[in-house]
Write a protein that holds these residues in place. Structure first.
Motif, PDB file in Angstrom:
ATOM      1  N   GLU A 184      50.640  19.858  57.583  1.00  0.00           N
ATOM      2  CA  GLU A 184      51.000  20.929  58.513  1.00  0.00           C
ATOM      3  C   GLU A 184      51.538  20.364  59.818  1.00  0.00           C
ATOM      4  O   GLU A 184      52.540  20.857  60.359  1.00  0.00           O
ATOM      5  CB  GLU A 184      49.778  21.816  58.788  1.00  0.00           C
ATOM      6  N   GLU A 185      50.875  19.335  60.345  1.00  0.00           N
ATOM      7  CA  GLU A 185      51.303  18.742  61.604  1.00  0.00           C
ATOM      8  C   GLU A 185      52.655  18.042  61.472  1.00  0.00           C
ATOM      9  O   GLU A 185      53.502  18.141  62.366  1.00  0.00           O
ATOM     10  CB  GLU A 185      50.242  17.750  62.096  1.00  0.00           C
ATOM     11  N   SER A 186      52.861  17.362  60.354  1.00  0.00           N
ATOM     12  CA  SER A 186      54.138  16.686  60.121  1.00  0.00           C
ATOM     13  C   SER A 186      55.268  17.694  59.957  1.00  0.00           C
ATOM     14  O   SER A 186      56.379  17.507  60.481  1.00  0.00           O
ATOM     15  CB  SER A 186      54.055  15.803  58.865  1.00  0.00           C
ATOM     16  N   ILE A 189      56.701  19.360  63.237  1.00  0.00           N
ATOM     17  CA  ILE A 189      57.642  18.592  64.064  1.00  0.00           C
ATOM     18  C   ILE A 189      58.771  18.003  63.223  1.00  0.00           C
ATOM     19  O   ILE A 189      59.529  17.151  63.690  1.00  0.00           O
ATOM     20  CB  ILE A 189      56.910  17.457  64.815  1.00  0.00           C
ATOM     21  N   GLY A 190      58.875  18.474  61.993  1.00  0.00           N
ATOM     22  CA  GLY A 190      59.855  17.933  61.061  1.00  0.00           C
ATOM     23  C   GLY A 190      61.232  18.552  61.179  1.00  0.00           C
ATOM     24  O   GLY A 190      61.477  19.469  61.973  1.00  0.00           O
ATOM     25  N   SER A 191      62.126  18.079  60.337  1.00  0.00           N
ATOM     26  CA  SER A 191      63.530  18.480  60.399  1.00  0.00           C
ATOM     27  C   SER A 191      63.778  19.922  59.966  1.00  0.00           C
ATOM     28  O   SER A 191      64.697  20.578  60.467  1.00  0.00           O
ATOM     29  CB  SER A 191      64.371  17.536  59.530  1.00  0.00           C
ATOM     30  N   GLN A 192      62.948  20.432  59.031  1.00  0.00           N
ATOM     31  CA  GLN A 192      63.201  21.793  58.524  1.00  0.00           C
ATOM     32  C   GLN A 192      63.103  22.844  59.625  1.00  0.00           C
ATOM     33  O   GLN A 192      63.971  23.707  59.764  1.00  0.00           O
ATOM     34  CB  GLN A 192      62.216  22.140  57.392  1.00  0.00           C
ATOM     35  N   LEU A 193      62.033  22.790  60.413  1.00  0.00           N
ATOM     36  CA  LEU A 193      61.858  23.793  61.460  1.00  0.00           C
ATOM     37  C   LEU A 193      62.841  23.598  62.607  1.00  0.00           C
ATOM     38  O   LEU A 193      63.303  24.572  63.216  1.00  0.00           O
ATOM     39  CB  LEU A 193      60.416  23.763  61.982  1.00  0.00           C
ATOM     40  N   HIS A 198      66.752  25.751  65.747  1.00  0.00           N
ATOM     41  CA  HIS A 198      67.582  25.154  66.800  1.00  0.00           C
ATOM     42  C   HIS A 198      68.966  24.702  66.363  1.00  0.00           C
ATOM     43  O   HIS A 198      69.755  24.258  67.194  1.00  0.00           O
ATOM     44  CB  HIS A 198      66.837  23.960  67.423  1.00  0.00           C
ATOM     45  N   SER A 199      69.286  24.810  65.078  1.00  0.00           N
ATOM     46  CA  SER A 199      70.599  24.381  64.614  1.00  0.00           C
ATOM     47  C   SER A 199      71.671  25.393  65.027  1.00  0.00           C
ATOM     48  O   SER A 199      71.439  26.603  65.049  1.00  0.00           O
ATOM     49  CB  SER A 199      70.602  24.247  63.086  1.00  0.00           C
ATOM     50  N   HIS A 209      57.491  31.990  61.168  1.00  0.00           N
ATOM     51  CA  HIS A 209      57.318  31.455  59.818  1.00  0.00           C
ATOM     52  C   HIS A 209      55.834  31.247  59.560  1.00  0.00           C
ATOM     53  O   HIS A 209      55.017  31.284  60.474  1.00  0.00           O
ATOM     54  CB  HIS A 209      58.063  30.118  59.666  1.00  0.00           C
ATOM     55  N   ILE A 210      55.518  31.010  58.292  1.00  0.00           N
ATOM     56  CA  ILE A 210      54.142  30.715  57.919  1.00  0.00           C
ATOM     57  C   ILE A 210      54.149  29.817  56.685  1.00  0.00           C
ATOM     58  O   ILE A 210      55.029  29.940  55.824  1.00  0.00           O
ATOM     59  CB  ILE A 210      53.332  32.008  57.631  1.00  0.00           C
TER      60      ILE A 210
END
Length: 282
Positions: A184-186, A189-193, A198-199, A209-210
């Motif tokens: 969950e923590e990774s 801060i990962g690329s998907q979110l 922000h893209s 999201h959940i």
């Protein structure tokens, strides 16, 4: 307004569920409605569709987003199903876009869409966003209808987290215990979110999201999904309808009941005169 009066006036809470094949949509809806049974399907005129006829149509590649899915265990929800946008699925995208637009034009609140759940599975074969999903969040105007992204099958990321923790020196037991939180923590801060919110390609990001792991387990908890959905509803009447319809998060029902009582008390205090207080003392 009293929840019973709201249901009498509006009817049922209507949700469009979007997701590619094997995204776990049906499983989640079963959890939300506290059942293992499949839903009954009705056409737009309210006529029940025979399961064998529906299966035959599905096998021929036919699908009608206007059909209504209703679970006997909780008929207060109406679900519309979209198969998602597979490669080359231009027609399905156009159908979804047209369906959302038509429902948005409905004058009566009971006929409008009230929320959209977009399911994106996180299992090994499909972690990145597809071109169809990017297109939806770039081009599909949902207006005031809140969109919540459901990252389904999130437990697929636990194995990766387990391996990372093991490589960092954690014992088998410790790695297994810490893997869910580490995943969950990774992911947070990962690329998907980062891409989703922000893209520059995503011009219409979701409200929230959940992450939903292990939804096929008997003790699966979708309480947070219910809470997040309620939090995205700007219309107080719809919010009350949703909270009173769902049956999986009793704490949420109590929370909104308390808040409603407090608001009544505050409104009473603001409008009560000194004469009213004197009468109350008698």
């Amino acid at each position: 307004m009293d929840p019973a009066k709201i249901r009498e006036k509006i009817g049922r809470f209507r949700i469009l569920v979007i997701g590619r094949a094997n995204a776990g949509k049906t499983t989640i809806l079963q959890r939300v409605c506290n059942t293992r049974e499949n839903p009954e399907i009705y056409n737009s005129a309210g006529k029940k569709i025979d399961a064998t006829v529906l299966m035959a149509s599905t096998e021929r590649g036919l699908h009608n987003i206007k059909n209504e899915m209703v679970f006997k265990s909780n008929p207060g929800f109406i679900f519309h199903d979209s198969r998602g946008f597979e490669a080359g699925g231009e027609s399905e995208f156009d159908k979804v876009k047209a369906f959302i637009a038509s429902r948005s034009k409905e004058v009566r609140l009971r006929n409008q869409l009230h929320a959209i759940w977009y399911c994106i599975p996180m299992d090994e074969a499909s972690r990145s966003f597809t071109s169809g999903e990017i297109k939806f969040f770039s081009q599909c105007d949902t207006g005031s209808i809140p969109v919540i992204v459901l990252f389904t099958k999130f437990d697929a990321l636990y194995d990766e987290s387990y391996a990372q923790l093991k490589s960092q020196g954690a014992s088998m037991e410790e790695a297994e215990e810490r893997a869910p939180k580490h995943a969950e923590e990774s992911f947070a801060i990962g690329s998907q979110l980062k891409f989703l919110y922000h893209s520059k390609e995503i011009r219409r990001p979701p409200k929230c999201h959940i992450c939903l792991p292990n939804m096929d387990s008997d003790d699966a908890d979708c309480g947070l999904l219910i809470e997040r959905t309620a939090g995205t509803l700007d219309n107080e009447v719809l919010q009350q309808l949703f909270v009173s319809t769902q049956q999986t998060n009793l704490e949420l029902c109590m929370k909104y009941a308390v808040e409603k009582s407090l608001m009544k008390c505050l409104n009473f205090s603001e409008t009560t005169t000194s004469e009213d207080y004197e009468k109350m003392k008698v």
